[in-house]
Design an enzyme around this catalytic site. Structure first.
Site, PDB file in Angstrom:
ATOM      1  N   LYS A  98      41.764  48.199  32.270  1.00  0.00           N
ATOM      2  CA  LYS A  98      42.202  48.783  33.545  1.00  0.00           C
ATOM      3  C   LYS A  98      43.189  49.913  33.257  1.00  0.00           C
ATOM      4  O   LYS A  98      44.070  49.779  32.396  1.00  0.00           O
ATOM      5  CB  LYS A  98      42.862  47.699  34.395  1.00  0.00           C
ATOM      6  CG  LYS A  98      43.233  48.130  35.813  1.00  0.00           C
ATOM      7  CD  LYS A  98      43.863  46.958  36.580  1.00  0.00           C
ATOM      8  CE  LYS A  98      44.167  47.302  38.027  1.00  0.00           C
ATOM      9  NZ  LYS A  98      44.778  46.152  38.739  1.00  0.00           N
ATOM     10  N   SER A 158      42.695  45.254  43.222  1.00  0.00           N
ATOM     11  CA  SER A 158      42.740  46.596  42.653  1.00  0.00           C
ATOM     12  C   SER A 158      41.948  46.739  41.346  1.00  0.00           C
ATOM     13  O   SER A 158      41.587  47.845  40.973  1.00  0.00           O
ATOM     14  CB  SER A 158      44.188  47.000  42.395  1.00  0.00           C
ATOM     15  OG  SER A 158      44.777  46.164  41.417  1.00  0.00           O
ATOM     16  N   SER A 182      44.513  40.705  42.514  1.00  0.00           N
ATOM     17  CA  SER A 182      43.784  41.892  42.064  1.00  0.00           C
ATOM     18  C   SER A 182      42.800  41.665  40.919  1.00  0.00           C
ATOM     19  O   SER A 182      42.035  42.558  40.596  1.00  0.00           O
ATOM     20  CB  SER A 182      44.760  42.996  41.669  1.00  0.00           C
ATOM     21  OG  SER A 182      45.168  43.702  42.808  1.00  0.00           O
TER      22      SER A 182
END
Lengths: 481, 487
Positions: free
Chosen positions: A78, A153, A177
């Site tokens: 990420k 996210s 997330s």
């Protein structure tokens, strides 16, 4: 792509057998990325040259007789976790082009264990969001229904794994997330116990909540990846010094005789019938496997949302102060200092980030601190106590992850409060700091699309091993079914 | 306030409290491993992701800085807190990389202490509210119309010591600062080097009618970087506030800066513009639990503190308070003196030893610019010299000369005295011959002396000393001369 392995352990089997080199495997993933990205857009940065260099190193290590669980396996990270030599944007304009001068502890650990980094994956700006729609660099598409969001996210990491663009990935979970996008992409997402994994080099959203977690195709991979990244870090004072178990050796044993709690407060109004059905079926499956499932109460669940949005935004308001256009990242380069602050932050941050900075600043302000931030901390203690109490009677909780399946891009609830309710089932466990494992449970049909629905198991602090054991049993039962 | 009832003859009392920031002596910075010894280094060479607030960097508490804070707290008679917490103090400025300063706020390391100062009315106890640990900021440098930031200082551990408003005069403030600085240097917590910015002060100043219990409106003056600036700023504020009050006005609660060159304070911000720092507990750092055993260990590591040492020098050595003060002003001097007195033993009273130290030795140390701990004349060697004086092997004049040579060559006193044949002549027979010859050679002076010009006695002594090149035992010479001249 028939020759692409589905999991880390399968990839390792191929590499170990000599059927493929890490370079070949990496090339195959890069090819897959090139093929899928126009539709999916999971990656913000593909690090082709570096990935191949790491793969060559891994091949040399294998030639020298090394055999470790991640050696030569291509992963995605990420874009909120620093990886040396790759940009780190946190999905924000304000960090456009920023090259971190150091590496996160989790990245360093994976690198040392021979993993290959394919690139950096999309995220809502500073991990604030549910869909990657808040990314400054475009939305990621759900591989299961490309007109829909992948969740967030960690939407990039989830979509990349679901689309076979990485063997596994690292996301971060602040309020859900990792789990919510895993649930929406038919992948396995773990939020480890707060303090189990180092946050050093992970761009902070809310320091007391942020936790790095793996997104994988199966439970074994989740266990392998957690073992690789977990442990005490002298650079992160909030990490536990407890030894890291060999999770992957503790998967078997089943759930027979285990006691599960089903939190009644998690069955909220507005929950999609498909989500409720998936959860009820998961309960039935656990019972079939010999587990005891009882309804339990987490009485302060309703406070999870306001408490989370007070604490997380308060911490974020301070954490994001460093983006001032002085040392790195975007700068408006206005000649006047105050003007430069205003323009840099005004242009550099997106709407959702600004909204949360304002909320957090307000919650900490003189005259409001006691009523908001301090009160929220007190209620957070009550929420923790809820979990402590239920874990007296049960080994784990079983619960839905998100109240609805993935929505269409651009069709999010418009009212922010309605939107914030999307993570009511993941917030309390995040506030309590307990681990939770989300894994595929079912699919719902909507407008002809097959949409993944996950279920989560919430465990005692530092008891990820039990979650993996449950997850493995559930996964096997699902495979049969 | 009912200022109208004040007559032009109202006497005002000044009420002053101080906040002192002292840079702590530690190897590394407060929250990272960068060297804290940055003075004179090229800009931005003592920096890392943590102290530059790179995205994702996290602080880690420097235990050494906590230890220094506890030691300072103990030296200032504070209660050492068991539970300590760091908090974020939020404000925006380019020299503050994170946009917040990590500091102790609600749960400081040390509270409720005191410091005794000397005043003309005796010892006065100044209460210390708290002493806590925080991090320093970087430094702005203004050059050619541009502003540059140097982050070498960012994250250096800083001890903030807050006093109660217990001081009533500039002299008391000066005494407090001098004593505080002395203690911090004594315990090795800070260099106290004001020129390098190792100590920075803020003063809260208010006036009230003499005899009034209520506090007046206070003004805070920041950025005071020398004791002189503190004194001048307070003097300026006293005059300014008194003028306002006498004119029937009211002092405004403001934060002020000090313009050293112009010798005046200026308003930085009013009460309305006061910062809202939005303090909250630092989530990156778990609260600290201070083990009592560790505190005891740190307490044991403290040297004898200046005040106690001063008292001991008076009691044990029979020194005057003034001499004791001089000899304990700096720890190396006091250490030297203690060692010297011990080495001299019973041979010479400590009071006399003190005179030698404050006279001849201080002169030599000052002229050479060496720290007393590094001079070639160790306490043992100096004791050797003083023992020769005590035994009357050499006289005081000779000893002064020998000391100079010792300072240059590092030799022992005995070596020099022997080599240069400086041993005092106490042999009465030898001196008798000399005295007789002298008197025979100067019949006029003898006659004048006997006629009543007794002042000439000193001249006779001087002649003998000259003849013996200072080696004659003055006592013996005097006795011989008296016998001869008065017979």
């Amino acid at each position: 792509m028939s020759h692409l392995p589905q999991t880390i352990h399968e990839a390792r089997r191929l590499l170990r057998s000599g059927a493929m080199t890490s370079v070949e495997l990496t090339e195959a993933y890069l090819e897959r990325i090139a093929q899928m990205e126009p539709d999916i857009h999971a990656y913000l940065h593909v690090a082709e040259a570096q990935a191949l260099a790491q793969a060559r190193l891994a091949d040399e290590r294998m030639a020298a007789g090394q055999d470790t669980p991640l050696l030569g396996v291509p992963l995605g990270v990420k874009d909120i976790i620093n990886v040396q030599g790759m940009p780190a944007t946190a999905g924000s304009r304000i960090l456009e082009g920023f090259m971190p001068p150091y590496e996160a502890t989790v990245s360093r650990k994976l690198r040392e264990q021979g993993a290959v980094f394919l690139g950096k994956l999309n995220t809502d700006e500073f991990a604030m969001g549910w869909s990657t729609e808040n990314s400054a660099y475009g939305v990621t598409h759900n591989p299961w229904a490309q007109d829909r969001v992948p969740g967030g996210s960690s939407g990039g990491p989830a979509a990349a794994v679901a689309a076979g663009e990485a063997a596994a990935s690292l996301g971060t979970d602040t309020g859900g997330s990792v789990r919510q996008p895993a649930s929406w992409t038919n992948t396995v997402g773990l939020r480890p116990t707060y303090g189990r994994v180092s946050r050093y080099g992970v761009i902070a959203f809310a320091s007391s909540l942020d936790q790095v977690g793996p997104i994988t195709r199966d439970v074994r991979d989740s266990a392998l990846l957690l073992e690789a990244i977990a442990g005490h870090d002298p650079k992160d004072s909030t990490t536990f010094s407890d030894a890291v178990p060999h999770y992957a050796d503790m998967l078997d044993g089943g759930v027979k005789g285990m006691r599960f709690g089903l939190p009644r407060e998690y069955f909220t109004e507005g929950m999609h019938p498909g989500v409720e059905k998936a959860t009820r079926e998961a309960v039935a499956r656990l019972r079939d496997l010999g587990a005891i499932v009882e309804e339990v109460s987490l009485p302060h669940t309703d406070y999870g949302m306001p408490v989370y949005y007070l604490i997380a935004t308060a911490e974020a308001s301070a954490n994001l102060s460093r983006y001032d256009g002085v040392r790195y990242g975007y700068s408006a380069k206005a000649p006047d200092l105050q003007e430069n602050y205003k323009l840099t932050r005004g242009r550099g941050f997106g709407q959702e980030v600004k909204r949360r900075i304002l909320l957090g600043t307000y919650a900490l302000s003189a005259g409001y601190y006691d009523a908001y931030y301090l009160k929220a901390q007190k209620v957070r203690t009550l929420i923790r106590a809820d979990f402590d109490a239920v874990f007296e009677q049960c080994d784990a909780l079983v619960a839905p992850v998100a109240p609805i399946p993935p929505y269409r891009i651009g069709e999010a609830p418009t009212d922010p409060v309605a939107l914030y309710l999307l993570d009511v089932m993941t917030l309390p466990s995040a506030l309590a700091g307990v681990p939770a494992l989300a894994l595929p449970a079912d699919f719902v049909e909507e407008d002809g699309a097959k949409l993944p629905v996950g279920v989560q198991f919430i465990g005692r602090p530092l008891d990820e091993a039990t979650l993996f054991r449950i997850g493995r049993a559930f996964e096997q039962a699902n495979e049969v079914a | 306030m009912f200022s109208s009832h004040l007559s032009p003859f109202t006497q005002y009392e000044v009420v002053i409290g101080l906040e002192v920031h002292a840079e702590l002596i530690t190897k590394s910075k407060m929250f990272c491993s960068c060297s804290a010894d940055f003075f004179g280094a090229a800009p931005n060479t003592h920096v890392c992701p943590v102290c530059l607030a790179m995205p994702g960097a996290l602080p880690v508490i420097n235990k050494e800085a906590v230890a220094q804070t506890i030691r300072a707290g103990l030296a200032l008679n504070c209660t050492i807190a068991e539970d300590v917490r760091f908090e974020r103090k939020n404000y925006t400025y380019p020299d503050l990389p994170k946009g917040y300063q990590i500091t102790q706020y609600e749960l400081p390391q040390a509270v409720n202490g005191w410091l005794d100062i000397d005043t003309p009315d005796g010892v006065k106890r100044i209460s210390i509210t708290r002493a806590h640990l925080e991090e320093d900021t970087g430094k702005l440098v203004h050059e050619n119309g541009a502003s540059l930031v140097d982050y070498n200082r960012a994250g250096v551990p800083l001890l903030e010591i807050v006093s109660e408003p217990d001081m009533r005069s500039i002299d008391e403030v000066n005494e407090y600062l001098t004593r505080l600085r002395q203690i911090l240097i004594y315990i090795g917590a800070s260099t106290g080097d004001l020129e390098k910015g190792a100590m920075r002060m803020e003063a809260n100043i208010s006036l009230r009618p003499a005899g009034s219990e209520a506090l007046g409106v206070k003004v805070e003056v920041k950025n005071l970087n020398s004791f002189r600036a503190v004194r001048n700023a307070i003097a300026y504020e006293i005059a300014r506030q008194e003028r306002i009050l006498r004119a029937g006005g009211q002092v405004e609660q403001v934060t002020m800066g000090w313009l050293e060159a112009e010798g005046r304070t200026y308003v930085q911000r009013s009460k309305e513009d006061a910062h809202d720092y939005r303090y909250f507990p630092e989530p990156d750092l778990p609260p600290l639990r201070i083990e009592r055993a560790w505190v005891a260990e740190l307490a044991a590591s403290l040297p004898e503190l200046p005040h106690a040492r001063r008292q001991r020098f008076v009691a044990q050595y029979g020194l005057s308070p003034k001499d004791a003060d001089v000899l304990t002003a700096e720890r190396p001097t006091a250490d030297y003196f203690d060692a010297l007195v011990a080495a001299v033993g019973e041979d010479m009273p400590a009071k006399k030893v003190a005179n030698w130290v404050m006279g001849d030795l201080f002169r030599l140390v000052n002229d050479n610019g060496l720290p007393i701990s590094d001079i070639p004349v160790t306490p043992e060697k100096f004791a050797g010299l003083l023992k020769l004086v005590a035994a009357r092997t050499i006289n005081a004049n000779t000893a002064s000369q020998v000391l100079k040579t010792m300072f240059k060559t590092g030799e022992g006193a005995q070596t020099i005295v022997q080599r240069e044949g400086l041993a005092q002549v106490s042999d009465a027979a030898a001196l008798e011959t000399l005295v007789d010859r002298l008197l025979a050679e100067h019949p006029d002076e003898v006659a004048r002396y006997r006629a009543g010009k007794v002042q000439l006695f000193g001249w006779f002594v001087g002649q003998v000393m000259r003849e013996t090149r200072g080696k004659a035992n003055p006592g013996v010479v005097q006795k011989l001369l008296k016998d001869r001249l008065n017979s």
